[in-house]
Design an enzyme around this catalytic site. Structure first.
Site, short mmCIF file in Angstrom:
data_model
loop_
_atom_site.label_atom_id
_atom_site.label_comp_id
_atom_site.label_asym_id
_atom_site.label_seq_id
_atom_site.Cartn_x
_atom_site.Cartn_y
_atom_site.Cartn_z
N HIS A 72 0.84 -1.20 0.00
CA HIS A 72 0.00 0.00 0.00
C HIS A 72 0.87 1.25 0.00
CE1 HIS A 72 -3.91 -1.89 1.80
NE2 HIS A 72 -3.39 -2.61 0.84
N PRO A 293 -4.00 -1.01 18.76
CA PRO A 293 -3.75 -1.38 17.35
C PRO A 293 -3.90 -0.25 16.34
CG PRO A 293 -5.88 -2.21 18.09
CD PRO A 293 -5.21 -1.63 19.30
N LYS A 297 1.31 -1.12 15.01
CA LYS A 297 2.72 -1.22 15.36
C LYS A 297 3.12 -2.50 16.11
CE LYS A 297 4.40 2.34 13.53
NZ LYS A 297 4.19 1.74 12.23
N TYR A 385 3.95 5.98 10.56
CA TYR A 385 3.13 4.84 10.13
C TYR A 385 3.96 3.80 9.36
CZ TYR A 385 -1.08 2.30 8.92
OH TYR A 385 -2.04 1.32 8.82
C1 PHB Z 1 -5.75 -5.09 10.28
O1 PHB Z 1 -6.04 -6.03 11.04
O2 PHB Z 1 -5.80 -5.22 9.05
C2 PHB Z 1 -5.33 -3.81 10.88
C3 PHB Z 1 -5.35 -3.65 12.25
C4 PHB Z 1 -4.96 -2.43 12.80
C5 PHB Z 1 -4.58 -1.39 11.97
C6 PHB Z 1 -4.55 -1.56 10.60
C7 PHB Z 1 -4.93 -2.77 10.05
O3 PHB Z 1 -4.23 -0.19 12.51
#
Ligand code: PHB
Ligand code: APR
Length: 395
Positions: A72, A293, A297, A385
């Protein structure tokens, strides 16, 4: 049994460490208290920083990740009914993130472990660690009703937040810092083609929501619920109604609907234990720290810890010096705290807190308007990020 490094836990941290040591000719035994299927099927996070992808490649386990992982270049922040793209690659000199389920990564790592021929025990019970304050470290456990003992030079505590290694350190030798959040995430996997190629982080008046994916056929979605919410209160239809209410934008964009194949609720927590080492015991990954989450990270921090640890152990076995192992905790914690800061910041920027007023909501919208309108603010988000550089060179 004798080994050089006894590894407790076969999550990403323990398995990555085992593989890095294997390639340096360092022996390890890994023990895991769950079943193999459980470890493989457990649905967890899915965003890999470039450093984590590169590590899998260096370990010779990156082929499927390169084939099936979704690179991405950007992400969206959505608020007040509109999505705003943040071009991660352009803002960070070409860095991208890769979406690949943590359980897929674990599958690849288990294949690597099997190919290495080094031991990994599943379904162990009554795990205890001993002697790590001196030089006679030992791990005891039961397997199939038999008592086992591993004598080792070092113990790697890679056993997650609820493991036995961190609580084995004398209380006065460890300091913990913790913050709970007054909400949790309800997450689903749906059999539906993702309707956006990139992640969408939404701040809606009813609360946070996140659009993600696992493959061209599977969508992964989350929304914020109260901390004590019970998944039994949410029918599939009610989940879809709430997802669509929060995520649909004024231009008509929304996630595609499909059968829900998995659902669950995850609490949000920030936690750090310091130092990450006691004698010959080294904590790595979720055993030492938890991030909410929102910044994606957790897995990447675990990978970073074990890179630093493997480097220190390699130096110990090749040059006989503890120099890098002595620096382990301080080197890791510098990055851990920056990831804590970022994860906390993303969380409070995008979530609604109980008791928030209309003023707070307007301020939050202004914050997001500023972030998506200022190149400086977007660059700050983007560089965190995609993953900050390591504080110290790894060689
Ligand atoms: C995901 O499980 O795809 C996921 C979880 C937390 C995030 C981004 C993606 O911040
Ligand atoms: N003995 C042996 N194994 C144990 C014990 C024990 N007493 N207690 C826990 N374990 C195992 C767990 O079953 C799990 O498989 O240790 C493993 C820890 O793995 P994770 O919880 O996945 O933690 P870690 O490897 O540090 O991975 C980092 O990143 O995406 C985030 O939180 C997410 O799991 C992820 C983490």
């Amino acid at each position: 049994m004798h080994t050089q490094v006894g590894i407790v836990g076969a999550g990403p941290a323990g398995l990555l460490l085992g593989q890095m040591l294997h390639l340096k000719g360092i022996d390890s035994v890994i023990i895991e208290n769950r079943r193999r299927d459980y470890v493989i099927e457990r649905v967890r996070a899915g965003v890999l920083e470039q450093g984590t992808v590169d590590l899998m490649t260096e370990l010779g386990l990156g082929a499927r990740l390169r084939r099936e992982g979704l690179a991405h270049q950007g992400l969206f922040l959505s608020f007040a009914g509109a999505r705003h793209r943040i071009n991660l690659a352009e803002l960070t000199g070409g860095k991208v993130i890769t979406v690949y389920g943590q359980n897929e990564l674990v599958k690849d790592l288990l294949d690597g472990r099997a190919a290495s021929g080094r031991p990994l025990y599943f379904e162990v019970e009554h795990v205890a660690i001993h002697g790590f304050e001196s030089q006679r470290s030992k791990i005891t456990f039961q397997n199939n009703g038999n008592e086992h003992q591993i004598e080792c030079d070092f113990i790697a505590g890679c056993d997650g937040f609820h493991g036995v290694c961190r609580p084995s350190i004398p209380e006065e030798a460890i300091q913990t810092y913790e913050r709970e959040y007054p909400f949790a995430w309800l997450g689903i996997l749906a059999e539906a083609a993702p309707s956006s190629e990139e992640l969408v982080y939404t701040c809606h008046k009813r609360g946070f929501a996140l659009f993600s994916m696992r493959s061209p056929k599977i969508t992964r979605l989350y929304f914020q619920v109260p901390q004590e919410e019970d998944i039994a209160n949410w029918s599939d239809d009610a989940i879809w109604d709430e997802m669509l209410t929060r995520m649909t934008t004024l231009d008509g964009w929304k996630p595609n609907r499909g059968p829900i194949i998995q659902k669950g609720i995850t609490p949000l927590r920030s936690f750090v234990a310091e130092p990450m080492r006691f004698g010959r015991l080294f904590l790595a990954g979720d055993a030492a720290h938890i991030v909410p989450p929102t910044g994606a990270k957790g897995l990447n921090l675990a990978a970073n810890d074990v890179m630093v640890l493997a480097r220190g152990l390699t130096e110990y076995y090749t040059r006989g010096t503890m120099r890098l192992l002595d620096a382990y905790s301080a080197v890791c914690l510098r990055r851990v705290w920056k990831a804590q800061r970022f994860s906390w910041w993303m969380t409070q920027t995008l979530h609604r807190f109980p008791g928030d007023t209309e003023f707070d909501y307007r301020r939050q919208l202004a914050d997001l308007d500023y972030i998506t309108g200022s190149r400086a603010a977007m660059t700050s988000l983007a560089e965190n990020y995609v993953g900050l550089p390591l504080d110290a060179p790894l060689t």
